[in-house]
Enzyme design. Structure first.
Site, PDB file in Angstrom:
ATOM      1  N   ALA A  77       0.961   2.901   7.359  1.00  0.00           N
ATOM      2  CA  ALA A  77       1.176   4.282   7.751  1.00  0.00           C
ATOM      3  C   ALA A  77      -0.144   4.952   8.124  1.00  0.00           C
ATOM      4  O   ALA A  77      -0.168   6.059   8.631  1.00  0.00           O
ATOM      5  CB  ALA A  77       1.861   5.051   6.630  1.00  0.00           C
ATOM      6  N   ASN A 119       0.814  -1.202   0.000  1.00  0.00           N
ATOM      7  CA  ASN A 119       0.000   0.000   0.000  1.00  0.00           C
ATOM      8  C   ASN A 119       0.856   1.264   0.000  1.00  0.00           C
ATOM      9  O   ASN A 119       0.950   1.958  -1.006  1.00  0.00           O
ATOM     10  CB  ASN A 119      -0.945  -0.023   1.208  1.00  0.00           C
ATOM     11  CG  ASN A 119      -1.985   1.069   1.150  1.00  0.00           C
ATOM     12  OD1 ASN A 119      -1.871   2.014   0.391  1.00  0.00           O
ATOM     13  ND2 ASN A 119      -3.020   0.951   1.953  1.00  0.00           N
ATOM     14  N   ASP A 120       1.533   1.511   1.095  1.00  0.00           N
ATOM     15  CA  ASP A 120       2.272   2.764   1.205  1.00  0.00           C
ATOM     16  C   ASP A 120       3.377   2.907   0.160  1.00  0.00           C
ATOM     17  O   ASP A 120       3.664   4.007  -0.290  1.00  0.00           O
ATOM     18  CB  ASP A 120       2.868   2.893   2.610  1.00  0.00           C
ATOM     19  CG  ASP A 120       1.774   2.900   3.667  1.00  0.00           C
ATOM     20  OD1 ASP A 120       0.703   3.454   3.388  1.00  0.00           O
ATOM     21  OD2 ASP A 120       1.993   2.345   4.749  1.00  0.00           O
ATOM     22  N   VAL A 121       3.966   1.778  -0.255  1.00  0.00           N
ATOM     23  CA  VAL A 121       5.090   1.861  -1.191  1.00  0.00           C
ATOM     24  C   VAL A 121       4.642   2.192  -2.612  1.00  0.00           C
ATOM     25  O   VAL A 121       5.465   2.400  -3.483  1.00  0.00           O
ATOM     26  CB  VAL A 121       5.937   0.566  -1.197  1.00  0.00           C
ATOM     27  CG1 VAL A 121       6.562   0.331   0.154  1.00  0.00           C
ATOM     28  CG2 VAL A 121       5.113  -0.625  -1.622  1.00  0.00           C
ATOM     29  N   VAL A 122       3.315   2.195  -2.839  1.00  0.00           N
ATOM     30  CA  VAL A 122       2.816   2.578  -4.162  1.00  0.00           C
ATOM     31  C   VAL A 122       1.899   3.792  -4.056  1.00  0.00           C
ATOM     32  O   VAL A 122       1.115   4.063  -4.942  1.00  0.00           O
ATOM     33  CB  VAL A 122       2.055   1.423  -4.858  1.00  0.00           C
ATOM     34  CG1 VAL A 122       3.009   0.288  -5.190  1.00  0.00           C
ATOM     35  CG2 VAL A 122       0.909   0.905  -4.005  1.00  0.00           C
TER      36      VAL A 122
END
Lengths: 100, 467
Positions: free
Chosen positions: B434, B393-396
């Site tokens: 996050a 999620n957060d990395v994209v």
């Protein structure tokens, strides 16, 4: 002032060890690919398990029973750190090896 | 003779630690490096037991007790390490680190009354106090980190003026530590107060830090334990402990900084940054995201991927939790059979630890060269037909590039939005680790494939087989 200078001179070997070890530590980790960060952290984790040597020394030296009990506990904890650390690292790295 | 032999053993052990750690920095030699370190450690331990001169006759009972303790530790440590699932590795490293810290703290606790009695010099006392403080902080901090990763402790607790409270507490801790060095006589029981204070500080230090930053914290606590071991080395004038401890202390610090760099955040931001707070305000602005969520069925996903030329899979923690690494390999095989190029895009902090995804996918025999790191894969997204995001999620999250108010702003991300189609597999619309909204899900090119990663991927594989 004089005291400080004498103290430094007296412990110069120790200071050499500290400073050189810091450089070696930095040198050894430099340019490690991100992929290896986790196993490396785990490997370093196992190496600081060397603290167990101190726990063993405590048990060999102590003459009180409280010292013996706490030392016994410390050796167990230290062994957990050493054995667990090395075995977990090995398992992680085993995964890397299989690929080719 | 005996003690000279021991010194040589310690020298050998120190060298194996250095060589071992160096070899662990390269994928090819890493496993042997670890073994070399382990051999050196075994030598140091056995050498100490049989050759150390404690100044008095050591009874057989003591030897039995030492070997008993080592046997207990070995059995528990070995079994835990062998049985743990790959996804639980980060927690376990944290736990073992805590054990080392506790060991260092106990040494300080045992040595203190003795040192106070004999009026040990300032240097020795400093080593004892520092070892006790650092070891305890490392222990309780690691336990909190363990609980956070484990999910026992979910929320980042951050009171108002938290940093202030923490810093004042830290100062008080050091002042109290200094009191032991300066005062002529300190009641022996006071050492337990110092112990409790240090333990409490470890908790206070770790508890406000969000779960996503735990790897960095563990790495930092790891170098703390290294320092604690080094203080023990100074106390006993033991070279193996000194070199091993400082080595891990400095290497651990550098590793911590390297991890922060991978996330593009300064260390101070990880420790003191109010990640939790800004995340809350961030989700408030999440309502401003326009567009709607689009569902996609299993069969549509299968068709889309079947006729693609190139598919990039973005794995995340969701993949690890669902234990879907074997299914995803099966999916890869099926697609490759049909002439689809499949690659994996690995974000440096995907999962809960750097390298987490590599370890996990290597377990299911995914070829090493298929795992492509972020910088190398990012230009490729534009020529990619389908991106399959599995539990990441957060990395994209494009907010890292576009929204300066986002708590992850500045973190390099995978540019998946450049691909033709994006299929996101997630269990629900809940925010990622996050705790922030992801506008990628609202992108017109994005379709959501809801469901557990293993379940959804298995269905996808079955569907693909019928095509």
């Amino acid at each position: 002032m004089e005291q400080i200078i004498t103290a430094i001179a007296e412990h110069r070997q120790l200071l050499y060890i500290i400073i050189l070890s810091i450089f070696v530590g930095v040198e050894v980790i430099g340019n490690v690919p991100t992929v290896l960060h986790t196993p490396l952290m785990s490997g370093a984790n196992a190496i600081h398990g060397v603290v167990i040597v101190g726990a063993i020394i405590v048990m060999l030296k102590t003459e009180s029973s409280l010292g013996m009990v706490l030392g016994f506990l410390a050796v167990i904890l230290g062994t957990l750190n050493v054995v667990g650390g090395f075995v977990v690292t090995d398992r992680m790295l085993e995964m890397f090896k299989k690929k080719k | 003779m005996k003690s000279s032999l021991l010194e040589i053993i310690y020298l050998l052990a120190s060298v194996t630690f250095i060589i071992g750690l160096k070899m662990m920095g390269n994928a090819k030699t890493a496993r042997n490096g670890n073994l070399i370190g382990a051999v050196g450690m075994t030598l140091a331990i056995l050498g100490t037991i049989f050759l150390y001169d404690g100044g008095h006759q050591v009874s057989t009972t003591t030897f039995v007790l030492i070997f008993g303790a080592i046997a207990i530790g070995t059995v528990i440590g070995w079994l835990t390490a062998v049985k743990v699932q790959m996804t639980k590795m980060p927690e376990l490293v944290s736990l073992f680190n805590g054990m080392g810290g506790a060991c260092a703290a106990l040494i300080g606790l045992i040595e203190y009354p003795h040192a106070a009695e004999t009026g040990m010099g300032m240097g020795g006392m400093l080593c004892i106090i520092l070892g006790l403080i650092i070891g305890s902080v490392s222990f309780s901090g690691s336990i909190i980190a363990f609980m956070k990763l484990n999910g026992t402790l979910k929320k980042a607790i951050r009171l108002t003026a938290y940093n202030m409270i923490n810093n004042v507490f830290l100062l008080a801790l050091f002042a109290f530590g200094a009191y032991f060095l300066m005062a002529a006589s300190v009641p022996v029981a006071a050492i337990y107060v110092l112990l409790l204070m240090s333990l409490l500080y470890g908790v206070l230090f770790t508890i406000p830090i969000g779960g996503a930053d735990m790897p960095v914290v563990i790495s930092l606590l790891n170098s703390f334990t290294g320092l604690a071991a080094a203080t023990g080395g100074f106390l006993y004038d033991n070279q193996a402990m000194q070199t091993g401890g400082i080595l891990v202390g400095s290497a651990g610090t550098l590793l911590t900084l390297a991890m922060c760099k991978a996330m593009n955040r300064p260390l101070s931001n990880v420790i003191f940054g109010a990640f939790g707070e800004s995340a809350k305000s961030g989700s408030g602005s999440g309502s401003s995201i326009e567009g709607s969520i689009k569902d996609i069925s299993i069969s549509d996903s299968a068709i889309l991927m079947n006729y693609a030329k190139k598919v990039i899979i973005v794995p995340g923690y969701g993949l690890a939790v669902a234990q879907a690494q074997h299914v995803i390999k099966e999916l890869e095989n099926l697609l490759e059979e049909r002439g689809v190029t499949v690659k994996y895009a690995i974000h440096p902090v995907a999962g809960r630890m750097p390298g987490h995804m590599n370890v996990l996918l290597a377990e299911s025999n995914v070829a090493y060269d298929k795992l492509v790191e972020m910088e190398d894969i990012n230009p490729e997204f534009a020529q990619t037909d389908v991106v399959l995001v599995v539990g990441a999620n957060d990395v994209v999250n494009p907010a890292a590039k576009t929204d300066p108010s986002s708590p992850i702003f500045g973190m390099p991300i995978l540019d998946v939005e450049n691909a033709q189609h994006i299929i996101v597999n997630k269990r629900s619309m809940n925010a990622g680790y996050a705790g922030i909204e992801n506008e990628l899900f609202y992108n017109p090119k994005t379709s959501m494939l809801f469901g557990d990663a293993k379940d959804a991927l298995s269905k996808l594989v079955t569907e693909l087989k019928t095509l």
